[in-house]
Write a protein that holds these residues in place. Structure first.
Motif, PDB file in Angstrom:
ATOM      1  N   VAL A  42       0.827  -1.210   0.000  1.00  0.00           N
ATOM      2  CA  VAL A  42       0.000   0.000   0.000  1.00  0.00           C
ATOM      3  C   VAL A  42       0.863   1.262   0.000  1.00  0.00           C
ATOM      4  O   VAL A  42       0.382   2.353  -0.277  1.00  0.00           O
ATOM      5  N   GLY A  43       2.144   1.116   0.309  1.00  0.00           N
ATOM      6  CA  GLY A  43       3.019   2.274   0.491  1.00  0.00           C
ATOM      7  C   GLY A  43       3.280   3.080  -0.776  1.00  0.00           C
ATOM      8  O   GLY A  43       3.345   2.538  -1.874  1.00  0.00           O
ATOM      9  N   ILE A  44       3.405   4.379  -0.584  1.00  0.00           N
ATOM     10  CA  ILE A  44       3.829   5.294  -1.654  1.00  0.00           C
ATOM     11  C   ILE A  44       4.972   6.127  -1.093  1.00  0.00           C
ATOM     12  O   ILE A  44       4.776   6.992  -0.224  1.00  0.00           O
ATOM     13  N   ASN A  45       6.187   5.871  -1.560  1.00  0.00           N
ATOM     14  CA  ASN A  45       7.372   6.563  -1.063  1.00  0.00           C
ATOM     15  C   ASN A  45       8.272   6.963  -2.231  1.00  0.00           C
ATOM     16  O   ASN A  45       8.056   6.547  -3.369  1.00  0.00           O
ATOM     17  N   VAL A  46       9.279   7.735  -1.931  1.00  0.00           N
ATOM     18  CA  VAL A  46      10.302   8.095  -2.909  1.00  0.00           C
ATOM     19  C   VAL A  46      11.639   7.578  -2.392  1.00  0.00           C
ATOM     20  O   VAL A  46      12.022   7.856  -1.249  1.00  0.00           O
ATOM     21  N   ASP A  47      12.346   6.784  -3.211  1.00  0.00           N
ATOM     22  CA  ASP A  47      13.609   6.209  -2.751  1.00  0.00           C
ATOM     23  C   ASP A  47      14.761   7.202  -2.904  1.00  0.00           C
ATOM     24  O   ASP A  47      14.555   8.360  -3.284  1.00  0.00           O
ATOM     25  N   ASN A  48      15.960   6.740  -2.600  1.00  0.00           N
ATOM     26  CA  ASN A  48      17.137   7.616  -2.627  1.00  0.00           C
ATOM     27  C   ASN A  48      17.463   8.132  -4.016  1.00  0.00           C
ATOM     28  O   ASN A  48      18.165   9.139  -4.170  1.00  0.00           O
ATOM     29  N   ASP A  49      16.958   7.456  -5.036  1.00  0.00           N
ATOM     30  CA  ASP A  49      17.192   7.888  -6.420  1.00  0.00           C
ATOM     31  C   ASP A  49      16.063   8.786  -6.936  1.00  0.00           C
ATOM     32  O   ASP A  49      16.038   9.140  -8.117  1.00  0.00           O
ATOM     33  N   GLY A  50      15.123   9.104  -6.036  1.00  0.00           N
ATOM     34  CA  GLY A  50      14.017   9.968  -6.435  1.00  0.00           C
ATOM     35  C   GLY A  50      12.909   9.242  -7.178  1.00  0.00           C
ATOM     36  O   GLY A  50      12.037   9.875  -7.782  1.00  0.00           O
ATOM     37  N   LYS A  51      12.929   7.910  -7.134  1.00  0.00           N
ATOM     38  CA  LYS A  51      11.911   7.119  -7.837  1.00  0.00           C
ATOM     39  C   LYS A  51      10.812   6.673  -6.874  1.00  0.00           C
ATOM     40  O   LYS A  51      11.073   6.426  -5.692  1.00  0.00           O
ATOM     41  N   LEU A  52       9.603   6.554  -7.408  1.00  0.00           N
ATOM     42  CA  LEU A  52       8.470   6.099  -6.617  1.00  0.00           C
ATOM     43  C   LEU A  52       8.655   4.642  -6.234  1.00  0.00           C
ATOM     44  O   LEU A  52       9.034   3.817  -7.076  1.00  0.00           O
ATOM     45  N   CYS A  53       8.411   4.327  -4.970  1.00  0.00           N
ATOM     46  CA  CYS A  53       8.523   2.942  -4.526  1.00  0.00           C
ATOM     47  C   CYS A  53       7.525   2.703  -3.392  1.00  0.00           C
ATOM     48  O   CYS A  53       6.948   3.641  -2.837  1.00  0.00           O
ATOM     49  N   GLY A  54       7.350   1.443  -3.055  1.00  0.00           N
ATOM     50  CA  GLY A  54       6.410   1.099  -2.004  1.00  0.00           C
ATOM     51  C   GLY A  54       7.094   0.811  -0.691  1.00  0.00           C
ATOM     52  O   GLY A  54       8.262   1.158  -0.476  1.00  0.00           O
ATOM     53  N   ASP A  55       6.359   0.161   0.212  1.00  0.00           N
ATOM     54  CA  ASP A  55       6.918  -0.263   1.495  1.00  0.00           C
ATOM     55  C   ASP A  55       7.622  -1.610   1.368  1.00  0.00           C
ATOM     56  O   ASP A  55       8.264  -2.068   2.310  1.00  0.00           O
ATOM     57  N   VAL A  56       7.461  -2.244   0.200  1.00  0.00           N
ATOM     58  CA  VAL A  56       8.011  -3.584  -0.024  1.00  0.00           C
ATOM     59  C   VAL A  56       9.176  -3.532  -1.007  1.00  0.00           C
ATOM     60  O   VAL A  56       9.116  -2.833  -2.024  1.00  0.00           O
TER      61      VAL A  56
END
Length: 281
Positions: A226-240
């Protein structure tokens, strides 16, 4: 591992929305999206919701306010939106800035227009297991994904990582309604990895990028991100950490392209349901 993409589930819900619209006279139902400030995740969700409403043949209008708006001024503006008879559904993007009394807005919103289940009335209906009212769209989207992919929840062990009122808690009630056995986990859960490993259905809603990796997942588990995050590279990623699950999980949703796509489709369905109730009263 099978990737559970949201597009097919969204398309299924679109058929339901089209059928509901056929029985509705008058103009297409109208959604108000209320945003305070310019948080990137809010603006991204708003864009997706506006596009989804257009694709589903529905109307939507954004109402944006500066992040420093006073509590009194925002309540006045929100009341005006809430009382507008042309608006049949409201989506309030949260969290609101600290100076605004969010609880007061939750109490103020018309339960019949509250498409994301934030009002005390709708929350009570979800926890009472009632069919009437609206559950939070993301929580309901998880159920839609599971049902659309013929994943039986009855009797299954389900673990949710996250206890918010937006996803974790209401989702636990929706899973119980499907006769799943539910465990809600959080940052203070002891032996969190072991608890997650025991789950046949694992839902990640912690709000922490790639927190859930293969060490949390049991063999052949279904993993819903369900997660919506931004990783260290600025890309959209989840909690998984999706890539780490291959060869362990049986199925998993990606980010992007997973639950988020279904969430906006559920929002559209709620809008038409709200319009139908409003116009028949």
């Amino acid at each position: 591992m099978i990737t559970l993409k949201g597009a097919a589930v969204s398309a299924k819900i679109r058929v339901e929305v089209t059928e509901l619209l056929h029985g509705l006279s008058g103009a297409a139902p109208k959604l108000a999206i209320v945003r305070v400030g310019e948080r990137p995740d809010d603006m991204s969700y708003e864009r997706g919701a506006l596009k989804k409403m257009e694709n589903f043949g529905l109307q939507a209008e954004s109402f944006s306010f500066p992040a420093d708006i006073s509590d009194e001024a925002f309540q006045k503006e929100f009341r005006r939106i809430n009382d507008n008879p042309e608006i049949e559904g409201i989506l309030l993007l949260r969290p609101l800035p600290k100076q605004i009394n969010e609880r007061e807005i939750e109490r103020m919103i018309d339960p019949d227009k509250d498409l994301d289940g934030i009002s005390p009335e709708n929350i009570a209906r979800v926890f009472a297991g009632e069919a009437e009212g609206f559950a939070p769209c993301t929580a309901e989207a998880v159920i839609e994904v599971l049902k659309a992919n013929d994943i039986d929840m009855c009797g299954k062990r389900a673990a949710i990582v996250g206890r918010s009122m937006v996803v974790g808690r209401p989702l636990s009630m929706l899973l119980l309604k499907e006769n799943a056995t539910v465990t809600i986990c959080h940052t203070r859960t002891k032996e969190l990895e072991k608890t997650c490993q025991d789950a046949q259905i694992l839902i990640a809603a912690a709000g922490k990028a790639k927190m859930i990796d293969a060490s949390f997942v049991g063999a052949d588990a279904v993993v819903i991100d369900v997660g919506i995050n931004v990783d260290n590279d600025g890309k959209l990623c989840g909690d998984v950490d999706f890539d780490s699950l291959d060869g362990i999980a049986s199925m998993a949703t990606p980010v992007p392209g997973g639950v988020g796509t279904v969430t906006t489709a559920v929002l559209a369905k709620h809008l038409v349901m709200a319009a139908k109730k409003h116009r028949s009263s």
